[in-house]
Motif scaffolding. Sequence first.
Motif, PDB file in Angstrom:
ATOM      1  N   TYR A 353       0.828  -1.203   0.000  1.00  0.00           N
ATOM      2  CA  TYR A 353       0.000   0.000   0.000  1.00  0.00           C
ATOM      3  C   TYR A 353       0.864   1.257   0.000  1.00  0.00           C
ATOM      4  N   ALA A 354       0.487   2.212  -0.843  1.00  0.00           N
ATOM      5  CA  ALA A 354       1.255   3.457  -0.954  1.00  0.00           C
ATOM      6  C   ALA A 354       1.085   4.292   0.308  1.00  0.00           C
ATOM      7  N   GLY A 355       2.184   4.791   0.806  1.00  0.00           N
ATOM      8  CA  GLY A 355       2.133   5.630   1.996  1.00  0.00           C
ATOM      9  C   GLY A 355       3.531   5.938   2.464  1.00  0.00           C
ATOM     10  N   GLY A 356       3.648   6.334   3.705  1.00  0.00           N
ATOM     11  CA  GLY A 356       4.974   6.618   4.237  1.00  0.00           C
ATOM     12  C   GLY A 356       4.988   7.863   5.094  1.00  0.00           C
ATOM     13  N   SER A 357       6.067   8.013   5.846  1.00  0.00           N
ATOM     14  CA  SER A 357       6.206   9.175   6.730  1.00  0.00           C
ATOM     15  C   SER A 357       7.687   9.457   6.940  1.00  0.00           C
ATOM     16  N   LEU A 358       7.953  10.633   7.491  1.00  0.00           N
ATOM     17  CA  LEU A 358       9.318  11.068   7.766  1.00  0.00           C
ATOM     18  C   LEU A 358       9.550  11.080   9.273  1.00  0.00           C
ATOM     19  N   THR A 359      10.787  10.886   9.684  1.00  0.00           N
ATOM     20  CA  THR A 359      11.120  10.949  11.106  1.00  0.00           C
ATOM     21  C   THR A 359      12.523  11.498  11.287  1.00  0.00           C
ATOM     22  N   THR A 360      12.721  12.207  12.382  1.00  0.00           N
ATOM     23  CA  THR A 360      14.051  12.716  12.729  1.00  0.00           C
ATOM     24  C   THR A 360      14.752  11.796  13.719  1.00  0.00           C
ATOM     25  N   SER A 361      14.073  10.709  14.104  1.00  0.00           N
ATOM     26  CA  SER A 361      14.646   9.746  15.054  1.00  0.00           C
ATOM     27  C   SER A 361      15.225   8.561  14.294  1.00  0.00           C
ATOM     28  N   LYS A 362      16.503   8.322  14.476  1.00  0.00           N
ATOM     29  CA  LYS A 362      17.136   7.191  13.795  1.00  0.00           C
ATOM     30  C   LYS A 362      16.572   5.872  14.302  1.00  0.00           C
ATOM     31  N   PHE A 363      16.260   5.803  15.616  1.00  0.00           N
ATOM     32  CA  PHE A 363      15.683   4.583  16.181  1.00  0.00           C
ATOM     33  C   PHE A 363      14.324   4.292  15.555  1.00  0.00           C
ATOM     34  N   VAL A 364      13.476   5.329  15.493  1.00  0.00           N
ATOM     35  CA  VAL A 364      12.134   5.160  14.901  1.00  0.00           C
ATOM     36  C   VAL A 364      12.259   4.764  13.435  1.00  0.00           C
ATOM     37  N   TYR A 365      13.201   5.401  12.722  1.00  0.00           N
ATOM     38  CA  TYR A 365      13.404   5.078  11.304  1.00  0.00           C
ATOM     39  C   TYR A 365      13.784   3.608  11.135  1.00  0.00           C
ATOM     40  N   ASN A 366      14.729   3.136  11.947  1.00  0.00           N
ATOM     41  CA  ASN A 366      15.166   1.742  11.831  1.00  0.00           C
ATOM     42  C   ASN A 366      14.047   0.762  12.187  1.00  0.00           C
ATOM     43  N   MET A 367      13.211   1.132  13.164  1.00  0.00           N
ATOM     44  CA  MET A 367      12.067   0.284  13.503  1.00  0.00           C
ATOM     45  C   MET A 367      11.073   0.232  12.349  1.00  0.00           C
ATOM     46  N   LYS A 368      10.862   1.378  11.708  1.00  0.00           N
ATOM     47  CA  LYS A 368       9.929   1.412  10.569  1.00  0.00           C
ATOM     48  C   LYS A 368      10.491   0.644   9.381  1.00  0.00           C
ATOM     49  N   VAL A 369      11.798   0.721   9.197  1.00  0.00           N
ATOM     50  CA  VAL A 369      12.422  -0.075   8.134  1.00  0.00           C
ATOM     51  C   VAL A 369      12.168  -1.560   8.392  1.00  0.00           C
ATOM     52  N   LEU A 370      12.300  -1.958   9.642  1.00  0.00           N
ATOM     53  CA  LEU A 370      12.080  -3.360  10.004  1.00  0.00           C
ATOM     54  C   LEU A 370      10.623  -3.769   9.795  1.00  0.00           C
ATOM     55  N   LEU A 371       9.688  -2.932  10.282  1.00  0.00           N
ATOM     56  CA  LEU A 371       8.275  -3.306  10.256  1.00  0.00           C
ATOM     57  C   LEU A 371       7.611  -3.054   8.907  1.00  0.00           C
ATOM     58  N   TYR A 372       7.961  -1.943   8.264  1.00  0.00           N
ATOM     59  CA  TYR A 372       7.252  -1.539   7.051  1.00  0.00           C
ATOM     60  C   TYR A 372       8.019  -1.797   5.758  1.00  0.00           C
ATOM     61  N   HIS A 373       9.328  -2.049   5.869  1.00  0.00           N
ATOM     62  CA  HIS A 373      10.111  -2.353   4.671  1.00  0.00           C
ATOM     63  C   HIS A 373      10.466  -3.839   4.621  1.00  0.00           C
ATOM     64  N   LEU A 374      11.160  -4.308   5.668  1.00  0.00           N
ATOM     65  CA  LEU A 374      11.715  -5.654   5.631  1.00  0.00           C
ATOM     66  C   LEU A 374      10.647  -6.745   5.786  1.00  0.00           C
ATOM     67  N   LEU A 375       9.782  -6.623   6.810  1.00  0.00           N
ATOM     68  CA  LEU A 375       8.786  -7.669   7.031  1.00  0.00           C
ATOM     69  C   LEU A 375       7.823  -7.827   5.854  1.00  0.00           C
ATOM     70  N   PRO A 376       7.241  -6.742   5.305  1.00  0.00           N
ATOM     71  CA  PRO A 376       6.407  -6.917   4.109  1.00  0.00           C
ATOM     72  C   PRO A 376       7.183  -7.496   2.932  1.00  0.00           C
ATOM     73  N   ALA A 377       8.480  -7.115   2.819  1.00  0.00           N
ATOM     74  CA  ALA A 377       9.301  -7.649   1.724  1.00  0.00           C
ATOM     75  C   ALA A 377       9.455  -9.161   1.860  1.00  0.00           C
ATOM     76  N   ILE A 378       9.683  -9.615   3.093  1.00  0.00           N
ATOM     77  CA  ILE A 378       9.795 -11.059   3.332  1.00  0.00           C
ATOM     78  C   ILE A 378       8.481 -11.756   2.991  1.00  0.00           C
ATOM     79  N   LEU A 379       7.352 -11.132   3.369  1.00  0.00           N
ATOM     80  CA  LEU A 379       6.034 -11.702   3.088  1.00  0.00           C
ATOM     81  C   LEU A 379       5.787 -11.805   1.579  1.00  0.00           C
ATOM     82  N   VAL A 380       6.103 -10.725   0.860  1.00  0.00           N
ATOM     83  CA  VAL A 380       5.905 -10.724  -0.600  1.00  0.00           C
ATOM     84  C   VAL A 380       6.808 -11.765  -1.251  1.00  0.00           C
TER      85      VAL A 380
END
Length: 512
Positions: A353-380
Motif C-alpha cells: 500500500y502506498a504511503g509513508g512518513s518522515l522521522t528525525t529519530s534514527k531509532f524510529v526510522y530503523n524500527m519502521k524499516v524493520l516493520l514496514y520495509h523488511l517484514l512486508p518484503a519477506i512476506l511478498v
Amino acid sequence: MSFLKDRDMDNAPSIYEYYKGKTIFITGGSGFMGKVLVEKLLYSCSELDRIYLLLRDKGGVNAEDRLAAMYSSKCFDRLRKEKPDIFQKKVFFIAGDCSELGLGIGADDRTLIVNRTNIIFHVAASVRFYDSLKKAAKLNLRGTREIVELAKEVRNLEALIHVSTSYANTNRECIEEVIYPAFADWRDTLEICDNIDDNTLNIVTAKYLGELPNTYTFTKQLAEHVMAEQKGKLPIVIMRPSIVISSLNEPSVGWIENLNGPVGMIIASGKGILRSLYTNPDLQADYMPVDICIKTFIAAAWARGTQKLKPTDEIEVYNVSQSHKIKGLSMGEIVEVGKKIIHEIPLEGMLWYAGGSLTTSKFVYNMKVLLYHLLPAILVDLVLRITGNKPMMVKIQRRIYIGNLAVQYFVLQQWTFTNNNIVELREKIKEEDRDHFYYLMETLDPYEFFKNACIGGKEYILNEKMENLPKAKAHLKRMKLLDQVVTVAIRGYALWFVANIGFVRRFLESLF
C-alpha cells in the motif's frame, strides 16, 4: 568585474539570433540534462550550424549506434513531430571519452573541433556518491582539465559552460555564487590517483575528503578550480544546479529519465517500497525542473558569448537553485502532496500500500524499516516463492536502504544557495526570446508539477499507460485492505506479547 552586472543588453542580439550559424560541442549529451540541452537547442535555436556530441563506446555499443539510440528517446518526440530530420542534419558524434587523456579524441576530430567550435557545454560527470576517488577524479577532475586544454586551442571560442553542482561546498550553510577556496590541490589529487594503488587510496579517501561527504562533491569542487585558473583567459561560466528533476514544460510536461530527489520519493512510495525516510520534515527541498536548468545554461552562454572577454572579467557562477529568492516545498509538504497524487494517480502493480512518513529519530526510522520495509518484503517474497516466481523484494529493500544511507547527509541538513545571478540573468532576456527562454519558478503550482512528474514517471520510466488507471485504482484498494489486515495483526501480536510477557518469560525459562 562581472560581464553581466549593470550591462545594457539592448544592442546585443537575441538568443535566437546569437545562436545562428554557431557550432556547439557538448560533453554528457547522452545523459538526462544533455538530452534536454540538445533537444532545446535544436528546437528553439534551429538555425545553429551543428552540434558535436562527445560519445564513447559503451556496453558493446559503438558511438554511432549510441547516437541513433539517443535520438529514439521519447525526449525527442516533439522534435520528430515538429522539426523532422533536423537532428540527423545538425547533430554529429565525436568518438572519445571524458575520462581519457585528450578526451580520447582522434587528431582529425580534434582539428575539426578546434577550427569550428564556438560554444562548449561541459555537462559530463560521474554523479555516483560512492564512486572511488580514482574513478570520480578521472571523469570529474581530469575530464575538466582536458576540456580546458581543448578550449585553449579552439580558435573562435565565445563561451565555455561548465556544469558543477550546488552541493560542491556543503561545509558551508550559506553558499553564495562565488568560487570558494579549494579543499586540496587538484594537480596533487590527480597525481595521487594516478600513482597510488586502489586499496591504499580507498583507505585514505575519507580523510582526504575532509569536510566533504563523498567523492562526487569533492571532485566537483576541485573541478571548479581547474576552471578558476583560466580567469580572464577563457570565457567560462560555472553553472551549479541543485537537484535536477522532471521538466515543467519541455520537451514535454513531466519528462523524466531518472528517479532523483522528490520525484523518486513519490514514485518509490507509490510502488509501496518506501514507507519511511530519515529526514527533517521542515527541511526545504531544493529542486529544479530540468528544462529551467537548460534554459539558464543556454542563456548564460548567450550572455557570455555576446560580450568580448576581458582580462579583468570574473568567472561568473550561477547557483541554479530556488532556496534563496524562490520558495520551494519542505520535505514534509512533498510527502503530503505525494500521498494525494498517488491516490489520484496510483501506480500499477504496487507491491504494498502506498504511503509513508518522515522521522528525525534514527531509532524510529530503523524500527519502521524493520516493520514496514523488511517484514512486508519477506512476506511478498514468500508469496512469490510459493507461486513459483523469483523473490525480489528483500533485494529491492536492501538497495533502498543503502540508497537512503547515501543521501542521509543531504536530507538531514539545510543549505541556502543564493541565486541572485540566475534571477538577474532572466531579467536580461529580451522580449522576443521570452516564450522560449524565460524561466519562472515562483508561480509554479507544486501539486500540478509533482502530479505531472508522477505521470511522467509512469510513462517514461515505468512504461505504464494512463488508460490502465482504473485497474491501478482497484489494486490500490486491495493493497490498502492488505495493509490494514497486516497492521492490525502486528499490533495485536504486540499487545498480546506485552500482556503476556510473564507467560513468555516462564515459557522461555522452561525451554532453556
